[in-house]
Design an enzyme around this catalytic site. Sequence first.
Site, short mmCIF file in Angstrom:
data_model
loop_
_atom_site.label_atom_id
_atom_site.label_comp_id
_atom_site.label_asym_id
_atom_site.label_seq_id
_atom_site.Cartn_x
_atom_site.Cartn_y
_atom_site.Cartn_z
N PRO A 1 0.78 -1.22 0.00
CA PRO A 1 0.00 0.00 0.00
C PRO A 1 0.81 1.26 0.00
O PRO A 1 1.46 1.60 0.99
CB PRO A 1 -0.74 -0.10 1.31
CG PRO A 1 0.19 -0.88 2.20
CD PRO A 1 1.24 -1.46 1.35
N GLU A 2 0.73 1.96 -1.06
CA GLU A 2 1.20 3.33 -1.08
C GLU A 2 -0.05 4.20 -1.12
O GLU A 2 -1.16 3.67 -1.01
CB GLU A 2 2.09 3.58 -2.31
CG GLU A 2 3.27 2.63 -2.36
CD GLU A 2 4.21 2.89 -3.54
OE1 GLU A 2 4.34 4.05 -3.95
OE2 GLU A 2 4.80 1.93 -4.05
N HIS B 1 -4.53 -15.84 8.05
CA HIS B 1 -4.06 -14.45 8.07
C HIS B 1 -5.17 -13.42 8.22
O HIS B 1 -4.93 -12.23 8.07
CB HIS B 1 -3.19 -14.13 6.85
CG HIS B 1 -2.02 -15.04 6.71
ND1 HIS B 1 -1.12 -15.27 7.72
CD2 HIS B 1 -1.61 -15.79 5.66
CE1 HIS B 1 -0.19 -16.13 7.30
NE2 HIS B 1 -0.47 -16.46 6.06
N ARG C 1 2.07 -10.80 6.23
CA ARG C 1 3.38 -10.47 6.82
C ARG C 1 3.28 -9.73 8.15
O ARG C 1 4.27 -9.58 8.85
CB ARG C 1 4.19 -9.64 5.80
CG ARG C 1 4.53 -10.47 4.58
CD ARG C 1 5.29 -9.65 3.56
NE ARG C 1 6.66 -9.40 3.97
CZ ARG C 1 7.51 -8.68 3.24
NH1 ARG C 1 7.12 -8.11 2.12
NH2 ARG C 1 8.74 -8.50 3.65
#
Length: 274
Positions: free
Chosen positions: A2-3, A92, A111
């Site tokens: 994500p930017e 997750h 992650r």
Amino acid sequence: MPELPEVETVKNGLAPVWLNQTIRRVELRRENLRYPFKPDFKETLEGARVTQMSRRGKYMIVSLNKGQHLIIHLGMSGSFKIEGSLYVPVKHDHVLFYLSNDKTLIYNDPRRFGFMVLVEDIEVYPPFKIMGPDPLGNDFNAPYLKRKFKTLETPIKTALLNQSLIAGIGNIYACEALHMAGISPLKPVQKISLSKLELLTQSIRDVLFKAIEVGGSSLKDHRQADGSLGYFQHQFTVYGRENALCLTCKRETNHIKRIVQAGRSTFYCPHCQR
DNA sequence: CGGGCCACCTGGCGGC
DNA sequence: TGCCGCCAGGTGGCCC
């Protein structure tokens, strides 16, 4: 994932479902993401109504009627899904928000570099205190960069990733914007003329707006909140295109190059970017 | 203070 | 098929 464009996309996708709804229940499927959840995390959120959703740099802000704000950072691999009340969690899925409209919002993050924090006052949240202007706003312009870059010897690519100079640009859009502006990622910022900085600020805005328009970039993890993919990855001119032909100069002798700067990959065209 | 390096964590991919 | 090393959209702590 994500930017800025991806966070904007996620926020815009969640807003129609989350805004004005009460969070009936929060399910934490582990005790931490990047940081441990504070003891009052669940209790504070449960029963609160969402009054506003916004973004600062790469952070999403979910404001509550009780006055607190839920700050969410997606890290590298965080994403949201919108499901019904009978959703069964998968691997997750770390945080589930059960809403008063019978929708369930699921935060999934393999992650676990993402995090969620509750704050009383947005302005004292440390990352926001040091955060530079949003590149889509009015405070971001060439004279601003000229002023900031005056005494810095940092290469421009590295500077673009510095969130205290500009908020929200990450590795993909730094590479893409520099290519669009025809500036070498290695160029020390001090040496970039005001007119080049004009070109750069415009390129940054262009590339970010175009990415938002098509739902961001889906490489591995990013999805829009409705589950659909973003499409900007199909418009990459340099990112991930090592050894490929530069679409601008198309010179067989100058293919896209990959180098490492500050530990991150940089892709650029040595011919077009000087 | 700035800049480089590395850790945090999981998974996918290519090479052997 | 399996193992190994490398790589990944970010941040931040430590060290020089």
